[in-house]
Design an enzyme around this catalytic site. Sequence first.
Site, PDB file in Angstrom:
ATOM      1  N   ASP A   1       0.876  -1.177   0.000  1.00 37.22           N
ATOM      2  CA  ASP A   1       0.000   0.000   0.000  1.00 37.22           C
ATOM      3  C   ASP A   1       0.913   1.226   0.000  1.00 37.22           C
ATOM      4  O   ASP A   1       1.155   1.838   1.046  1.00 37.22           O
ATOM      5  CB  ASP A   1      -0.865  -0.070   1.269  1.00 37.22           C
ATOM      6  CG  ASP A   1      -1.856   1.077   1.375  1.00 37.22           C
ATOM      7  OD1 ASP A   1      -2.035   1.803   0.386  1.00 37.22           O
ATOM      8  OD2 ASP A   1      -2.425   1.249   2.470  1.00 37.22           O
TER       9      ASP A   1
HETATM   10  C1  SPV Z   1      -6.904   1.538   4.092  1.00 36.58           C
HETATM   11  O1  SPV Z   1      -7.731   0.660   4.379  1.00 36.58           O
HETATM   12  O2  SPV Z   1      -6.211   1.519   3.079  1.00 36.58           O
HETATM   13  C2  SPV Z   1      -6.703   2.650   5.008  1.00 36.58           C
HETATM   14  C3  SPV Z   1      -6.984   2.452   6.407  1.00 36.58           C
HETATM   15  O3  SPV Z   1      -6.230   3.681   4.590  1.00 36.58           O
HETATM   16  S1  SPV Z   1      -5.537   1.913   7.141  1.00 36.58           S
HETATM   17  O4  SPV Z   1      -4.974   0.825   6.356  1.00 36.58           O
HETATM   18  O5  SPV Z   1      -5.935   1.488   8.490  1.00 36.58           O
HETATM   19  O6  SPV Z   1      -4.616   3.052   7.165  1.00 36.58           O
HETATM   20 MG    MG Z   2      -5.451   3.505   2.705  1.00 33.35          MG
END
Ligand code: SPV
Ligand code: MG
Length: 301
Positions: free
Chosen positions: A57
Amino acid sequence: MLSVRQNRMFRELLEKPDPIVMVGAHDGLGARLVEEAGFDAVWASGFEISASHAVPDASVLTMTEVLAAARVMNKAVRIPVVVDCDTGFGNAINAIRTVHCFEEAGLAGVCIEDNVFPKHCSFYPGVPRELADLKEHRLKVQAICEARENPDFVIIARTEALIAGRGLDEALHRARAYADEGADAILVHSSLSTSEEVEAFACRWNRPVPLICVPTTYDTVSVDQLASAGFKVIIFANHALRASVRAMQETLRTLRQARTASAVRPCIARLSEIYRLVHLDSHFAHERKYLPARVPVCDTE
Ligand code: SPV
Ligand code: MG
């Protein structure tokens, strides 16, 4: 047509007094499971969509890839789908296009955060946490609010000030600035193991703009507690993905050891359950109605 209603539904939920609980998903089936479990809305999670592509991510996926995943989810459910658009995929100009594309696709709203592109997941260890320049980000929030054509499309501005260790005052200062630019809701993120910091934030919040939090690391707090602290929307961002990973790993381990599929039978969904989830009945009804006569054969377990 349906997406227009889905879109309006999130705005309506925001106007009702009850807390809204959203759950993360990354594909159509996951979104449908969220809906079927009775949650209010789907959080098209950047973390989940990235993981489902087997990438971190970290702004690795393009806007087009996230939009494609969001469209699939939106098509699969009748509840609203709100999309985690990270930084808006670049600067204010990219974010304007992001709003145009997601709004046009019938999504209920987007969430755009004050990380610098390329962003990293808020929980990745050892990452220097740099926030977008406030002046620049304020203009980005203004840009995305002005880019919206449908007033029901919800713009969520997210601040990572607490994640970046910049403290409560900075988080509040930023959130107020984003609310004053027209954001419909403020997401304040925290990576602490208790909800203390987000509750303190909510306690000092003084704008008529609803608050959102994501109890991933502070996971012992309840929806009710967060709602009484002043949060309107609570997001369980990635729990279904993590549950499915655990279940798949265990099933694969068992299959590899046992070398017979019967060993996993007690732990897996029946085929008939998958037929039900993909609405096979209605598919067959369409076949009977619209295709030349042919009786479909359905093997159920
Ligand atoms: C996501 O689900 O991508 C978010 C929330 O941004 S978190 O991963 O908890 O940051
Ligand atoms: Mg996110």
